[in-house]
Design a protein around this motif. Structure first.
Motif, PDB file in Angstrom:
ATOM      1  N   PHE A 128       0.911  -1.368   0.071  1.00 62.66           N
ATOM      2  CA  PHE A 128      -0.064  -0.028   0.003  1.00 62.66           C
ATOM      3  C   PHE A 128       0.918   1.410   0.089  1.00 62.66           C
ATOM      4  O   PHE A 128       1.986   1.180   0.431  1.00 62.66           O
ATOM      5  N   TYR A 129       0.249   2.296  -0.511  1.00 57.30           N
ATOM      6  CA  TYR A 129       1.096   3.751  -0.839  1.00 57.30           C
ATOM      7  C   TYR A 129       0.374   4.795  -0.370  1.00 57.30           C
ATOM      8  O   TYR A 129      -0.991   4.945  -0.619  1.00 57.30           O
ATOM      9  N   TRP A 130       0.823   5.653   0.525  1.00 56.23           N
ATOM     10  CA  TRP A 130      -0.011   6.754   1.226  1.00 56.23           C
ATOM     11  C   TRP A 130       0.861   7.914   0.452  1.00 56.23           C
ATOM     12  O   TRP A 130       2.016   8.257   0.857  1.00 56.23           O
ATOM     13  N   VAL A 131       0.264   8.700  -0.305  1.00 59.42           N
ATOM     14  CA  VAL A 131       0.785   9.807  -1.186  1.00 59.42           C
ATOM     15  C   VAL A 131       0.281  10.918  -0.463  1.00 59.42           C
ATOM     16  O   VAL A 131      -0.865  11.245  -0.236  1.00 59.42           O
ATOM     17  N   GLN A 132       1.174  11.850   0.221  1.00 58.18           N
ATOM     18  CA  GLN A 132       0.834  13.245   0.666  1.00 58.18           C
ATOM     19  C   GLN A 132       1.399  14.391  -0.198  1.00 58.18           C
ATOM     20  O   GLN A 132       2.590  14.346  -0.475  1.00 58.18           O
ATOM     21  N   VAL A 133       0.513  15.267  -0.375  1.00 58.45           N
ATOM     22  CA  VAL A 133       1.213  16.500  -1.112  1.00 58.45           C
ATOM     23  C   VAL A 133       0.952  17.723  -0.095  1.00 58.45           C
ATOM     24  O   VAL A 133      -0.374  18.142   0.258  1.00 58.45           O
ATOM     25  N   THR A 134       1.900  18.251   0.175  1.00 58.35           N
ATOM     26  CA  THR A 134       1.918  19.700   1.307  1.00 58.35           C
ATOM     27  C   THR A 134       1.891  20.790   0.260  1.00 58.35           C
ATOM     28  O   THR A 134       2.782  21.041  -0.590  1.00 58.35           O
ATOM     29  N   VAL A 135       0.976  21.797   0.722  1.00 54.23           N
ATOM     30  CA  VAL A 135       0.655  22.648  -0.078  1.00 54.23           C
ATOM     31  C   VAL A 135       0.580  24.013   0.866  1.00 54.23           C
ATOM     32  O   VAL A 135      -0.046  23.975   2.077  1.00 54.23           O
ATOM     33  N   PRO A 136       1.599  25.313   0.529  1.00 51.27           N
ATOM     34  CA  PRO A 136       1.796  26.019   1.321  1.00 51.27           C
ATOM     35  C   PRO A 136       0.764  26.727   1.768  1.00 51.27           C
ATOM     36  O   PRO A 136      -0.193  27.034   0.661  1.00 51.27           O
ATOM     37  N   GLY A 137       0.481  27.063   2.615  1.00 53.26           N
ATOM     38  CA  GLY A 137      -0.578  27.797   3.401  1.00 53.26           C
ATOM     39  C   GLY A 137      -2.069  27.330   3.651  1.00 53.26           C
ATOM     40  O   GLY A 137      -2.796  27.506   4.051  1.00 53.26           O
ATOM     41  N   ARG A 138      -1.977  25.847   3.477  1.00 53.32           N
ATOM     42  CA  ARG A 138      -3.007  24.617   3.729  1.00 53.32           C
ATOM     43  C   ARG A 138      -2.575  23.935   4.787  1.00 53.32           C
ATOM     44  O   ARG A 138      -1.629  23.248   4.972  1.00 53.32           O
ATOM     45  N   ARG A 139      -3.451  23.856   6.013  1.00 50.26           N
ATOM     46  CA  ARG A 139      -3.317  23.385   7.144  1.00 50.26           C
ATOM     47  C   ARG A 139      -3.070  21.829   6.956  1.00 50.26           C
ATOM     48  O   ARG A 139      -2.209  21.175   7.619  1.00 50.26           O
ATOM     49  N   CYS A 140      -4.059  21.062   5.861  1.00 46.47           N
ATOM     50  CA  CYS A 140      -3.791  19.650   5.647  1.00 46.47           C
ATOM     51  C   CYS A 140      -3.384  19.446   4.643  1.00 46.47           C
ATOM     52  O   CYS A 140      -3.707  19.970   3.473  1.00 46.47           O
ATOM     53  N   PRO A 141      -2.632  18.228   4.342  1.00 44.27           N
ATOM     54  CA  PRO A 141      -1.999  17.939   3.001  1.00 44.27           C
ATOM     55  C   PRO A 141      -3.337  17.203   2.301  1.00 44.27           C
ATOM     56  O   PRO A 141      -4.099  16.864   2.854  1.00 44.27           O
ATOM     57  N   VAL A 142      -2.883  17.139   0.819  1.00 45.66           N
ATOM     58  CA  VAL A 142      -3.924  16.414   0.013  1.00 45.66           C
ATOM     59  C   VAL A 142      -3.377  15.025   0.207  1.00 45.66           C
ATOM     60  O   VAL A 142      -2.017  14.592  -0.052  1.00 45.66           O
ATOM     61  N   GLU A 143      -4.059  14.052   0.385  1.00 48.84           N
ATOM     62  CA  GLU A 143      -3.761  12.450   0.514  1.00 48.84           C
ATOM     63  C   GLU A 143      -4.203  11.650  -0.049  1.00 48.84           C
ATOM     64  O   GLU A 143      -5.700  11.753  -0.298  1.00 48.84           O
ATOM     65  N   LEU A 144      -3.791  10.385  -0.383  1.00 49.51           N
ATOM     66  CA  LEU A 144      -4.505   9.296  -1.015  1.00 49.51           C
ATOM     67  C   LEU A 144      -3.541   7.904  -0.283  1.00 49.51           C
ATOM     68  O   LEU A 144      -2.685   8.096  -0.254  1.00 49.51           O
ATOM     69  N   LEU A 145      -4.502   7.154  -0.149  1.00 47.48           N
ATOM     70  CA  LEU A 145      -3.782   5.896   0.351  1.00 47.48           C
ATOM     71  C   LEU A 145      -4.493   4.857  -0.799  1.00 47.48           C
ATOM     72  O   LEU A 145      -5.792   4.758  -1.047  1.00 47.48           O
ATOM     73  N   THR A 146      -3.600   3.983  -1.226  1.00 43.47           N
ATOM     74  CA  THR A 146      -4.051   3.005  -2.678  1.00 43.47           C
ATOM     75  C   THR A 146      -3.356   2.060  -2.635  1.00 43.47           C
ATOM     76  O   THR A 146      -1.848   1.876  -1.897  1.00 43.47           O
ATOM     77  N   SER A 147      -3.609   0.778  -3.135  1.00 39.69           N
ATOM     78  CA  SER A 147      -2.850  -0.098  -3.338  1.00 39.69           C
ATOM     79  C   SER A 147      -2.129  -0.327  -4.840  1.00 39.69           C
ATOM     80  O   SER A 147      -1.494  -1.260  -5.374  1.00 39.69           O
ATOM     81  N   ASN A 148      -2.804   0.786  -5.784  1.00 41.50           N
ATOM     82  CA  ASN A 148      -2.381   0.912  -7.036  1.00 41.50           C
ATOM     83  C   ASN A 148      -1.134   1.580  -7.256  1.00 41.50           C
ATOM     84  O   ASN A 148      -0.482   2.044  -6.286  1.00 41.50           O
ATOM     85  N   MET A 149      -0.282   1.384  -8.393  1.00 43.10           N
ATOM     86  CA  MET A 149       0.882   2.113  -8.543  1.00 43.10           C
ATOM     87  C   MET A 149       0.813   3.474  -9.215  1.00 43.10           C
ATOM     88  O   MET A 149       1.861   3.904  -9.904  1.00 43.10           O
TER      89      MET A 149
END
Length: 202
Positions: A128-149
């Motif tokens: 499984f893969y947990w992708v997190q994108v940190t965006v300046p000025g945004r409290r929470c990251p944009v996130e996806l947990l997936t079993s895909n590639m």
């Protein structure tokens, strides 16, 4: 289309289960997640995500981290570009599934007498893969947990990233191999996040 977020649902324990000596899975208070759950893809579930969350305090290990094919280092996207697809490869993808641990007699009897006591999704096994994108000025990251590639960004997610033009967005990928929601290998993280930008083409 935005991937659906599946919430954990708990059912109360019946007296018969208490007599058998089992406890309700939902007795412990839920973890306070100010940012909520991520998006889910493939076979990923909220149970698998909580395994990742619980492992966050472990030392960083990048020895078996993913190879991020896209986005490339310093990737720049135009504001009017279509939502991109990010892809990666992982050593964990070649792991053979482990044999599942047999369920205990008490658990089997509990499910027979009160099936609703196991209303949450079944345990998952695999990489499984947990992708997190940190965006300046945004409290929470944009996130996806997936079993895909890969992650085909949906329009809503892409709009969030485009709302920070000209700023560094950092993409981190954490990977792990789970057996029935339990951590078997990992977690592994990129040694350093991948930096990307969305630029105004005007």
């Amino acid at each position: 289309m935005t991937l659906p977020i599946r919430k954990r649902r708990w059912a109360p324990c019946a007296a018969v289960l208490l007599m058998l000596g089992t406890a309700c899975d939902g007795e412990d208070a839920p973890r306070d997640e100010a940012c909520g759950e991520p998006l889910y893809g493939g076979e990923a579930t909220d149970e698998a995500w909580r395994t990742f969350v619980d492992a966050q305090g472990r030392p960083t290990d990048s020895s078996q981290a993913v190879t991020l094919e896209s986005p490339v280092p310093g990737q720049t996207y135009a504001m009017d570009a279509a939502p991109p697809t990010w892809r990666w490869t992982s050593p964990l993808a070649s792991r053979l599934p482990s044999r599942e641990t047999p369920r205990s007699m008490l658990a089997w009897l509990g499910n027979l007498l009160l099936p609703s006591a196991q209303a949450h999704l079944p345990p998952v096994t695999g990489d499984f893969y947990w992708v997190q994108v940190t965006v300046p000025g945004r409290r929470c990251p944009v996130e996806l947990l997936t079993s895909n590639m890969e992650w085909q960004l949906d329009a809503a997610t892409w709009d969030v990233l485009r709302a920070a033009p000209g700023q560094d967005l950092r993409v981190q990928v954490t990977s792990a191999y789970l057996v029935q929601n339990r951590l078997r290998e990992g977690p592994y993280r990129l040694e350093s996040p991948r930096t990307i930008r969305v630029e105004d083409s005007r």
